[in-house]
Design a protein around this motif. Sequence first.
Motif, PDB file in Angstrom:
ATOM      1  N   TYR A 270      33.278  68.997  98.245  1.00 57.27           N
ATOM      2  CA  TYR A 270      32.310  67.952  98.562  1.00 57.27           C
ATOM      3  C   TYR A 270      31.722  68.173  99.960  1.00 57.27           C
ATOM      4  O   TYR A 270      30.509  68.084 100.166  1.00 57.27           O
ATOM      5  CB  TYR A 270      32.978  66.569  98.505  1.00 57.27           C
ATOM      6  CG  TYR A 270      33.275  66.076  97.118  1.00 57.27           C
ATOM      7  CD1 TYR A 270      32.340  66.176  96.099  1.00 57.27           C
ATOM      8  CD2 TYR A 270      34.509  65.495  96.826  1.00 57.27           C
ATOM      9  CE1 TYR A 270      32.619  65.704  94.821  1.00 57.27           C
ATOM     10  CE2 TYR A 270      34.803  65.025  95.556  1.00 57.27           C
ATOM     11  CZ  TYR A 270      33.855  65.140  94.555  1.00 57.27           C
ATOM     12  OH  TYR A 270      34.135  64.688  93.296  1.00 57.27           O
ATOM     13  N   PHE A 271      32.608  68.466 100.923  1.00 51.88           N
ATOM     14  CA  PHE A 271      32.163  68.636 102.309  1.00 51.88           C
ATOM     15  C   PHE A 271      31.282  69.867 102.457  1.00 51.88           C
ATOM     16  O   PHE A 271      30.284  69.844 103.186  1.00 51.88           O
ATOM     17  CB  PHE A 271      33.387  68.743 103.223  1.00 51.88           C
ATOM     18  CG  PHE A 271      33.049  68.845 104.681  1.00 51.88           C
ATOM     19  CD1 PHE A 271      32.681  67.722 105.403  1.00 51.88           C
ATOM     20  CD2 PHE A 271      33.088  70.069 105.333  1.00 51.88           C
ATOM     21  CE1 PHE A 271      32.367  67.804 106.744  1.00 51.88           C
ATOM     22  CE2 PHE A 271      32.777  70.169 106.675  1.00 51.88           C
ATOM     23  CZ  PHE A 271      32.409  69.031 107.382  1.00 51.88           C
ATOM     24  N   ILE A 272      31.611  70.948 101.778  1.00 47.44           N
ATOM     25  CA  ILE A 272      30.780  72.156 101.839  1.00 47.44           C
ATOM     26  C   ILE A 272      29.389  71.880 101.300  1.00 47.44           C
ATOM     27  O   ILE A 272      28.374  72.331 101.851  1.00 47.44           O
ATOM     28  CB  ILE A 272      31.457  73.298 101.050  1.00 47.44           C
ATOM     29  CG1 ILE A 272      32.796  73.670 101.701  1.00 47.44           C
ATOM     30  CG2 ILE A 272      30.541  74.520 100.982  1.00 47.44           C
ATOM     31  CD1 ILE A 272      33.590  74.692 100.921  1.00 47.44           C
TER      32      ILE A 272
ATOM     33  N   LEU B 288      27.718  57.920  94.831  1.00 49.33           N
ATOM     34  CA  LEU B 288      27.022  56.682  94.478  1.00 49.33           C
ATOM     35  C   LEU B 288      27.036  55.677  95.618  1.00 49.33           C
ATOM     36  O   LEU B 288      25.981  55.226  96.086  1.00 49.33           O
ATOM     37  CB  LEU B 288      27.673  56.083  93.223  1.00 49.33           C
ATOM     38  CG  LEU B 288      27.228  54.674  92.824  1.00 49.33           C
ATOM     39  CD1 LEU B 288      25.772  54.671  92.405  1.00 49.33           C
ATOM     40  CD2 LEU B 288      28.118  54.136  91.700  1.00 49.33           C
ATOM     41  N   TRP B 289      28.219  55.358  96.108  1.00 46.23           N
ATOM     42  CA  TRP B 289      28.315  54.295  97.112  1.00 46.23           C
ATOM     43  C   TRP B 289      27.819  54.748  98.478  1.00 46.23           C
ATOM     44  O   TRP B 289      27.245  53.949  99.223  1.00 46.23           O
ATOM     45  CB  TRP B 289      29.751  53.795  97.195  1.00 46.23           C
ATOM     46  CG  TRP B 289      30.267  53.302  95.881  1.00 46.23           C
ATOM     47  CD1 TRP B 289      31.323  53.783  95.172  1.00 46.23           C
ATOM     48  CD2 TRP B 289      29.716  52.230  95.109  1.00 46.23           C
ATOM     49  NE1 TRP B 289      31.473  53.092  93.999  1.00 46.23           N
ATOM     50  CE2 TRP B 289      30.494  52.123  93.933  1.00 46.23           C
ATOM     51  CE3 TRP B 289      28.649  51.355  95.272  1.00 46.23           C
ATOM     52  CZ2 TRP B 289      30.244  51.183  92.942  1.00 46.23           C
ATOM     53  CZ3 TRP B 289      28.394  50.414  94.286  1.00 46.23           C
ATOM     54  CH2 TRP B 289      29.178  50.337  93.151  1.00 46.23           C
ATOM     55  N   ALA B 290      27.998  56.006  98.819  1.00 44.03           N
ATOM     56  CA  ALA B 290      27.470  56.498 100.095  1.00 44.03           C
ATOM     57  C   ALA B 290      25.949  56.431 100.120  1.00 44.03           C
ATOM     58  O   ALA B 290      25.349  56.031 101.134  1.00 44.03           O
ATOM     59  CB  ALA B 290      27.943  57.928 100.338  1.00 44.03           C
ATOM     60  N   SER B 291      25.291  56.783  99.024  1.00 44.53           N
ATOM     61  CA  SER B 291      23.824  56.768  98.981  1.00 44.53           C
ATOM     62  C   SER B 291      23.285  55.347  99.014  1.00 44.53           C
ATOM     63  O   SER B 291      22.330  55.050  99.742  1.00 44.53           O
ATOM     64  CB  SER B 291      23.334  57.500  97.725  1.00 44.53           C
ATOM     65  OG  SER B 291      23.778  58.843  97.709  1.00 44.53           O
TER      66      SER B 291
ATOM     67  N   ILE C 286      30.671  59.257 109.863  1.00 49.94           N
ATOM     68  CA  ILE C 286      31.757  58.598 109.124  1.00 49.94           C
ATOM     69  C   ILE C 286      31.767  59.064 107.668  1.00 49.94           C
ATOM     70  O   ILE C 286      32.824  59.365 107.096  1.00 49.94           O
ATOM     71  CB  ILE C 286      31.617  57.073 109.216  1.00 49.94           C
ATOM     72  CG1 ILE C 286      31.891  56.604 110.642  1.00 49.94           C
ATOM     73  CG2 ILE C 286      32.554  56.381 108.233  1.00 49.94           C
ATOM     74  CD1 ILE C 286      31.643  55.123 110.860  1.00 49.94           C
ATOM     75  N   LEU C 287      30.588  59.153 107.083  1.00 50.51           N
ATOM     76  CA  LEU C 287      30.509  59.628 105.698  1.00 50.51           C
ATOM     77  C   LEU C 287      30.938  61.089 105.589  1.00 50.51           C
ATOM     78  O   LEU C 287      31.575  61.485 104.600  1.00 50.51           O
ATOM     79  CB  LEU C 287      29.082  59.446 105.167  1.00 50.51           C
ATOM     80  CG  LEU C 287      28.607  57.997 105.013  1.00 50.51           C
ATOM     81  CD1 LEU C 287      27.165  57.962 104.529  1.00 50.51           C
ATOM     82  CD2 LEU C 287      29.498  57.237 104.037  1.00 50.51           C
ATOM     83  N   LEU C 288      30.586  61.906 106.598  1.00 59.33           N
ATOM     84  CA  LEU C 288      31.043  63.296 106.580  1.00 59.33           C
ATOM     85  C   LEU C 288      32.564  63.368 106.655  1.00 59.33           C
ATOM     86  O   LEU C 288      33.192  64.214 105.986  1.00 59.33           O
ATOM     87  CB  LEU C 288      30.420  64.069 107.744  1.00 59.33           C
ATOM     88  CG  LEU C 288      28.929  64.396 107.662  1.00 59.33           C
ATOM     89  CD1 LEU C 288      28.540  65.320 108.809  1.00 59.33           C
ATOM     90  CD2 LEU C 288      28.577  65.033 106.335  1.00 59.33           C
ATOM     91  N   ALA C 289      33.166  62.510 107.476  1.00 57.04           N
ATOM     92  CA  ALA C 289      34.630  62.470 107.531  1.00 57.04           C
ATOM     93  C   ALA C 289      35.215  62.057 106.191  1.00 57.04           C
ATOM     94  O   ALA C 289      36.259  62.578 105.760  1.00 57.04           O
ATOM     95  CB  ALA C 289      35.078  61.506 108.634  1.00 57.04           C
ATOM     96  N   LEU C 290      34.530  61.146 105.521  1.00 61.25           N
ATOM     97  CA  LEU C 290      34.978  60.722 104.193  1.00 61.25           C
ATOM     98  C   LEU C 290      34.965  61.898 103.221  1.00 61.25           C
ATOM     99  O   LEU C 290      35.908  62.105 102.449  1.00 61.25           O
ATOM    100  CB  LEU C 290      34.078  59.590 103.699  1.00 61.25           C
ATOM    101  CG  LEU C 290      34.449  58.936 102.369  1.00 61.25           C
ATOM    102  CD1 LEU C 290      35.759  58.186 102.499  1.00 61.25           C
ATOM    103  CD2 LEU C 290      33.339  57.997 101.920  1.00 61.25           C
TER     104      LEU C 290
ATOM    105  N   PHE D 153      37.851  64.629 104.090  1.00 59.64           N
ATOM    106  CA  PHE D 153      39.223  64.325 103.673  1.00 59.64           C
ATOM    107  C   PHE D 153      39.329  63.984 102.190  1.00 59.64           C
ATOM    108  O   PHE D 153      40.431  63.713 101.711  1.00 59.64           O
ATOM    109  CB  PHE D 153      39.773  63.158 104.504  1.00 59.64           C
ATOM    110  CG  PHE D 153      39.925  63.491 105.959  1.00 59.64           C
ATOM    111  CD1 PHE D 153      40.964  64.314 106.385  1.00 59.64           C
ATOM    112  CD2 PHE D 153      39.042  63.012 106.906  1.00 59.64           C
ATOM    113  CE1 PHE D 153      41.117  64.634 107.728  1.00 59.64           C
ATOM    114  CE2 PHE D 153      39.176  63.327 108.248  1.00 59.64           C
ATOM    115  CZ  PHE D 153      40.218  64.143 108.665  1.00 59.64           C
ATOM    116  N   ALA D 154      38.223  64.005 101.482  1.00 63.28           N
ATOM    117  CA  ALA D 154      38.262  63.706 100.054  1.00 63.28           C
ATOM    118  C   ALA D 154      38.897  64.869  99.291  1.00 63.28           C
ATOM    119  O   ALA D 154      38.734  66.037  99.662  1.00 63.28           O
ATOM    120  CB  ALA D 154      36.847  63.453  99.533  1.00 63.28           C
ATOM    121  N   PRO D 155      39.619  64.587  98.223  1.00 66.12           N
ATOM    122  CA  PRO D 155      40.181  65.685  97.423  1.00 66.12           C
ATOM    123  C   PRO D 155      39.066  66.448  96.701  1.00 66.12           C
ATOM    124  O   PRO D 155      37.971  65.938  96.490  1.00 66.12           O
ATOM    125  CB  PRO D 155      41.101  64.961  96.436  1.00 66.12           C
ATOM    126  CG  PRO D 155      40.543  63.574  96.347  1.00 66.12           C
ATOM    127  CD  PRO D 155      39.981  63.260  97.701  1.00 66.12           C
TER     128      PRO D 155
END
Length: 792
Positions: free
Chosen positions: A675-677, A745-748, A778-782, A785-787
């Motif tokens: 996700y982060f990539i 969904l929720w981030a957007s 904050i969203l990038l940190a989310l 650390f997301a699986p």
Amino acid sequence: MSYKKSLLLPCDVENLRRRSVADLDPEQHHHVPRRPSQTDWLCVGPQYPELGAVETPSPDSSAHYFCQYTPKCFLTVPRGGHASLRSTPSRCGEEGWHESTTKTTIRAENEVEAQREANNYKFGFRKWKGNVTEKPIEDRSDVIKGLYSDLSIVKPQEGPVVTFGNIVYVILFGWWISLSYFIICPVMFLTIFGAPYGKLCFKMALYFMWPFGKSIEKAGDVVKRSIAKPPKCEVIPEERDSDNSKDRVSDKDTRPLLISTPIPIEIPVPEPSARKTSKHWCRISTCVWLLLGYPVLAVVHSLACVLSWLLVFPIPVAKMNARTLTVVLLMAPEDIQIHSLDKQTLAYETRVILCCYQAFNVYYYKYTVQGINIFALNMLPLVLFTLIVGYTDREHNFCSAEAKFATAIASIIPLSYYIGMGIASISAQSNFAVGAVVNATFGSITEMTFYITALLQGHNAKTKCYEEVVKSALTGTLLGCILFVPGICMIIGGIKHQEQRFNSRSAGVSSALLFISVGGVFAPTLFSKTFGNLMCESCTNIPSNASVAFICKHCHYDTSSADPQLILSHIEPLVYTISVLLPSAYLIGLIFTLKTHSHIYDIHISDVQGGHAHGGQYAQEGTSNIHPTGHHVVHWSRWRALGVLIVSTILMACCADLSTENIEPILTHSCISQYFIGVTVLAMVPELPEIVNGIQFALQNNISLSLEVGSCIAVQVCMIQIPLLVLFNAFYDVGFVLVFSDIHLWASIFSVILVNYIFMDGKCDYFQGTALVVVYLILLALYFFAPSPRSC
């Protein structure tokens, strides 16, 4: 200030500053002859830096290109030289600001630049800052003129030559260039015939060790021209009659008593006698030099040229080495003279062979070659390296897959720049229809090439991981363009200009389209959550032991295991319906902003030289009614720009193919979430040219365009790119389903709501920009650390 052309001297500016508010009352100047139809708007810009203290109602004005005016509060300068500040107290406050925020005057040198600037304000067009025409060098600032100097003119130099950059030159370049001359020097003396060139090498070795404050001249070929300046102008304030009944002051009485105009004074210098053609090419010493000395020094100077050019800021070092290699070392040694510049020499402008004062200049980031920025030009070898290594080293013998992926992603940056320049060049030289087609065709080509190649790669590899990466990249582009781009522009622009105002109505249109976009794109996701089956994995449940809690991990909604007639047969038509409605809404937005409600932007084109403002229908009618008088030379013709677009698109497809081909080790063995990539590297790297454009607009106090940069890209992602991916999947099934993860969904949705709240009042500062950037981080940190997604 006359209607056609006028000049505000520093004397007049100082006189204007000394006047009080009472003196500027228009009722006290009713005697000044003034024609109502010949009132000029005073645009405070780089042409009149002295007027920086005069506040004008320009919430959307740019320091370089734009100026705002309102019919209720403005500063006029009639023919008599008086300045009158005309205002209506009851209407020149906050209401006056909002009434005038939609009126924009664009200053352009010529028709092509006027068309490009107008395109920046059209909804649906990508925003591009770079000029598409070449501005005459004599019309540029002294700083820019210095960038393009060929180091052949000695000018008065202010400040010492012992600077940090010059010391760095000695460490990076000077010692080994000088050492090469010291090595060649005894070799030339040993040949006996090359002794004159041995002396030259010794002198050049000392020169390149510290070339600053020295000049290389040709014996008897120096021409000097005085650049003596006239005395400064001093203004004697005018004296008013103390009698109130005699308040009439003639134009003659109000003019400054002393006006001085810069007049160049040239001291005639006798022409040097004609020199005979040099015979040094027929000498034995020259042959020895060309065989033993020049080839070695050619390699040394060429290496110094390449290194200093790639570093950009030491480009003067590159010019110095190139001129030495092509001119100095090919002259007769007895004709070369090296002198130290003294104070008497600095009193004249002297043309010499070579003279350098500084090795580094921070302003070289503005340097262009044929309209191409120096950084984009220097990154072309990286593109060639990426293609050659990527397609020849399939077994990764010389370069790892991770390195190939990094170079392929980095190669997208200059290619995105060339695509943008090509779009801007064609649009600026064509009518609106052609410009709209080019923007629609090539505006999203950078992202689309990567998305399609990634989906094809995942389809061939029989994995859904690439689809998740594409969805992450789509969401990352959306988040970056509505949070990071406007946020960083607000911070940088707010630090320089404190508070900036923008067109709240046009921002409202963009916000509405963003709501429509997010609602349409994520509608199938909400549908699947409503009617899909909740599937859980890694459940711990022992039927015989009721004391053990029932715990499940990795729960998700699955539509594949449900009844296809109930779920998939409904989701697929829903996706196709949305893919038709979103482009339709985009088209309606174009009609709204460009045709029926074009007054929202109300663009006026103004000639920089004459100051004339033309009608506000320019944005709809093209260049037929605009006639700027500036002379222009287009960097790229339409056919050349089209060729650049086609070649850049092909290279972009190749780089995207290499990036997706070599991303597999990063996706499978990296400890970072996929996700982060997707939301960082794959989403934001192609958008770097747009981010730079937005920052430059903000620095010019044109925050409206900075915000439009991000909004335009975000809207195109949802209303053009995603429907195109659905269309591609319909013709070539790669398994792309328009159902996103919950995190997307929720981030957007949260980001769109936050941005709409920020854009509500039509003004911004660095604090609001900081809020957007912090939320983005904050969203990038989310995501970090997301699986990883289940399919990866």
